[in-house]
Design a protein around this motif. Structure first.
Motif, short mmCIF file in Angstrom:
data_model
loop_
_atom_site.label_atom_id
_atom_site.label_comp_id
_atom_site.label_asym_id
_atom_site.label_seq_id
_atom_site.Cartn_x
_atom_site.Cartn_y
_atom_site.Cartn_z
N PHE A 233 0.81 -1.22 0.00
CA PHE A 233 0.00 0.00 0.00
C PHE A 233 0.85 1.27 0.00
CE2 PHE A 233 -4.31 -1.56 1.92
CZ PHE A 233 -4.50 -2.35 0.81
N THR A 234 2.15 1.16 0.18
CA THR A 234 3.01 2.33 0.29
C THR A 234 3.17 3.03 -1.06
OG1 THR A 234 4.23 1.36 2.13
CG2 THR A 234 5.30 3.15 0.94
N LEU A 235 3.03 4.36 -1.05
CA LEU A 235 3.14 5.18 -2.26
C LEU A 235 4.49 5.86 -2.34
CD1 LEU A 235 -0.29 7.00 -1.97
CD2 LEU A 235 0.25 5.19 -3.60
N GLY A 236 4.89 6.20 -3.56
CA GLY A 236 6.00 7.11 -3.72
C GLY A 236 5.56 8.52 -3.36
N LEU A 237 6.38 9.25 -2.61
CA LEU A 237 6.06 10.63 -2.24
C LEU A 237 7.33 11.47 -2.32
CD1 LEU A 237 4.04 12.74 -1.14
CD2 LEU A 237 4.73 12.04 1.17
N GLU A 238 7.24 12.57 -3.09
CA GLU A 238 8.35 13.51 -3.20
C GLU A 238 7.86 14.91 -2.87
OE1 GLU A 238 10.55 13.21 -6.98
OE2 GLU A 238 9.26 11.50 -7.42
N GLN A 239 8.74 15.70 -2.28
CA GLN A 239 8.47 17.13 -2.12
C GLN A 239 9.41 17.90 -3.02
OE1 GLN A 239 8.33 18.72 1.89
NE2 GLN A 239 8.65 20.81 1.17
N GLN A 240 8.81 18.67 -3.92
CA GLN A 240 9.58 19.49 -4.85
C GLN A 240 9.17 20.94 -4.64
OE1 GLN A 240 8.28 17.67 -8.51
NE2 GLN A 240 9.67 15.92 -8.32
N GLY A 241 9.90 21.64 -3.78
CA GLY A 241 9.51 23.00 -3.42
C GLY A 241 8.20 22.98 -2.64
N SER A 242 7.18 23.60 -3.20
CA SER A 242 5.88 23.64 -2.53
C SER A 242 4.90 22.61 -3.11
CB SER A 242 5.27 25.04 -2.62
OG SER A 242 5.09 25.42 -3.97
N THR A 243 5.43 21.60 -3.80
CA THR A 243 4.59 20.58 -4.42
C THR A 243 4.85 19.22 -3.76
OG1 THR A 243 4.53 21.72 -6.55
CG2 THR A 243 4.05 19.36 -6.56
N LEU A 244 3.76 18.51 -3.45
CA LEU A 244 3.83 17.12 -3.02
C LEU A 244 3.42 16.25 -4.20
CD1 LEU A 244 2.23 17.22 0.55
CD2 LEU A 244 4.65 16.88 -0.02
N LYS A 245 4.27 15.31 -4.56
CA LYS A 245 4.02 14.44 -5.71
C LYS A 245 3.83 13.00 -5.23
CE LYS A 245 6.08 12.99 -10.13
NZ LYS A 245 7.26 13.15 -11.03
N PHE A 246 2.61 12.47 -5.45
CA PHE A 246 2.28 11.10 -5.11
C PHE A 246 2.38 10.24 -6.37
CE2 PHE A 246 0.06 13.80 -2.16
CZ PHE A 246 0.06 13.13 -0.95
N THR A 247 2.95 9.04 -6.24
CA THR A 247 3.02 8.11 -7.36
C THR A 247 2.49 6.76 -6.91
OG1 THR A 247 4.97 9.24 -8.23
CG2 THR A 247 4.50 7.04 -9.09
N ALA A 248 1.49 6.24 -7.66
CA ALA A 248 0.88 4.96 -7.34
C ALA A 248 0.97 4.02 -8.52
CB ALA A 248 -0.59 5.15 -6.95
N ASP A 249 1.28 2.78 -8.25
CA ASP A 249 1.15 1.70 -9.23
C ASP A 249 -0.33 1.32 -9.24
OD1 ASP A 249 0.92 -0.89 -10.39
OD2 ASP A 249 3.03 -1.27 -9.99
N ALA A 250 -0.95 1.29 -10.40
CA ALA A 250 -2.39 1.03 -10.49
C ALA A 250 -2.78 -0.34 -9.97
CB ALA A 250 -2.87 1.19 -11.93
N ARG A 251 -1.81 -1.23 -9.75
CA ARG A 251 -2.12 -2.56 -9.23
C ARG A 251 -1.96 -2.64 -7.71
NH1 ARG A 251 -0.39 -7.74 -12.47
NH2 ARG A 251 -1.89 -8.46 -10.93
N GLN A 252 -1.64 -1.54 -7.07
CA GLN A 252 -1.43 -1.57 -5.63
C GLN A 252 -2.72 -1.87 -4.87
OE1 GLN A 252 1.50 2.13 -5.57
NE2 GLN A 252 1.38 1.21 -3.55
N HIS A 253 -3.85 -1.53 -5.45
CA HIS A 253 -5.14 -1.69 -4.77
C HIS A 253 -6.20 -1.89 -5.84
CE1 HIS A 253 -8.65 -0.87 -2.28
NE2 HIS A 253 -7.88 -0.85 -1.21
N ALA A 254 -7.13 -2.82 -5.59
CA ALA A 254 -8.14 -3.14 -6.61
C ALA A 254 -9.00 -1.93 -6.97
CB ALA A 254 -9.02 -4.29 -6.13
N SER A 255 -9.22 -0.99 -6.04
CA SER A 255 -10.05 0.17 -6.35
C SER A 255 -9.41 1.09 -7.37
CB SER A 255 -10.38 0.95 -5.07
OG SER A 255 -11.45 0.36 -4.37
N LEU A 256 -8.11 0.88 -7.67
CA LEU A 256 -7.45 1.70 -8.69
C LEU A 256 -7.64 1.15 -10.09
CD1 LEU A 256 -4.04 2.34 -6.86
CD2 LEU A 256 -5.99 3.92 -7.03
N MET A 257 -8.25 -0.05 -10.23
CA MET A 257 -8.25 -0.71 -11.53
C MET A 257 -9.17 -0.06 -12.55
SD MET A 257 -10.39 -4.26 -11.02
CE MET A 257 -10.39 -4.57 -12.79
N ARG A 258 -10.12 0.76 -12.10
CA ARG A 258 -11.04 1.40 -13.06
C ARG A 258 -10.87 2.92 -13.10
NH1 ARG A 258 -14.30 -2.51 -14.99
NH2 ARG A 258 -14.49 -4.38 -13.71
#
Length: 341
Positions: A233-258
């Motif tokens: 369930f862990t996501l990629g998270l980066e802080q770039q200045g004043s931006t938070l960037k989340f990265t998810a693999d679409a297969r991490q959770h079934a609710s992401l499949m659609r």
């Protein structure tokens, strides 16, 4: 056991909105009476198939043994009584009605001539999800704030144990019903005050981000947001200045499949900072010395949901200085950008 999963997926749970054979069951429109709270919650065979039921939506998760992943299907409630739901499959548009009863502590679901009794389940992890049906492999969400500090202080001594200190999230309305309800999913970084070492300074990106799920509480009309510590369930998270960037693999959770670019979203930011200090910190564009009160919150959009593909390049802007609570620029949303690859 394979037969039971087949029944859950094809006969009974499909009756919660998809593929039912009773052509007259979906004739009612609009909600007459809400489903009794007794029937709300998660029901099924943990690890194989689960139905999440609320007054506004039903979501089903079924394990596909041949592919080694969980399928998710989403249904909107179009009408209801105290003991039944008429629902529409978000994908196919098919409509049908299921009735409910509690028998020896189990949920009895009846659709046409088919009946099945399902136990309640409190802990369910639909991961890995089956491949995204739109061919999306990676979902990226960038939340740009008015400002973000180079570091934050967690487990503050002024904070009470168990309280949320920082929270940033983007929620997906998977069933497209303009509600954040059962089966909807959120990408979130959130920190709770914990007992132990206090006043730890670290970047926001060092706080674990994860996939969280909107889950109906068994026997209650409440819907809570839940996650756990499993690595998948862990996501990629980066802080770039004043931006938070989340990265998810679409297969991490079934609710992401659609999920796709037409899936409605809501973004929430929240900060709970009791007893703000007066000291001005070097390198901080904003900070506690500017704040009064403990809570600070912003939301985009202010009402309803936003649909990414109605905005150029999926970039959505928000007015600054429009916090619903407080003054902290750390939670003041400037823009949200989605990417699907």
């Amino acid at each position: 056991m394979n037969y039971l999963v087949s029944v859950l997926a094809v006969l009974v749970l499909s009756g919660c909105g998809g593929g039912g054979s009773d052509t007259d069951s979906g004739s009612g429109q609009g909600q007459s009476k809400p489903l009794l709270a007794d029937y709300h919650g998660s029901w099924g065979i943990d690890g194989l198939a689960v139905a999440m039921i609320s007054s506004t939506s039903v979501t089903t998760y079924v394990y596909d043994e041949s592919r080694g992943c969980y399928e998710a299907d989403f249904f909107d409630v179009t009408a209801s009584t105290n003991t039944s739901l008429t629902t529409k499959d978000v994908t196919t548009g098919e409509v049908s009605t299921s009735s409910f009863a509690l028998v020896n502590g189990m949920l009895r679901i009846k659709e046409g001539n088919e009946t099945l009794d399902l136990p309640a389940t409190d802990y369910f992890v639909p991961s890995p999800g089956c491949p995204n049906v739109n061919g999306i492999q990676t979902i990226t969400a960038e939340i740009t704030l008015e400002t973000l500090p180079p570091y934050v202080t967690i487990n503050r001594s002024a904070q009470s144990s168990g309280y949320v200190e920082y929270s940033y999230d983007i929620s997906f309305d998977t069933n497209k019903n303009s509600e954040l309800d059962a089966g909807d999913v959120t990408l979130m970084v959130r920190h709770f005050k914990r007992d132990g070492e206090e006043n730890i300074k670290l970047p926001l990106s060092d706080i674990r981000a994860a996939v969280w799920l909107y889950t109906p509480v068994n026997g209650s009309t409440r819907v809570q947001v839940t996650s756990n510590s499993i690595a998948s369930f862990t996501l990629g998270l980066e802080q770039q200045g004043s931006t938070l960037k989340f990265t998810a693999d679409a297969r991490q959770h079934a609710s992401l499949m659609r999920i796709a670019a037409d899936t409605p979203i809501v973004v929430n930011t929240y900060l709970h900072y009791p007893s703000p200090e007066a000291e001005i910190l070097e390198g901080f564009a904003d900070g506690p010395w500017n704040w009064s009160g403990a809570e600070h919150r912003d939301v985009f959009p202010e009402q309803g949901t936003a649909i990414p593909n109605t905005y150029p390049q999926y970039v959505m802007t928000d007015a600054t200085g429009d916090l619903s609570v407080g003054q902290a620029k750390w939670v003041d949303i400037k823009s949200v950008k989605l990417s699907f690859n």
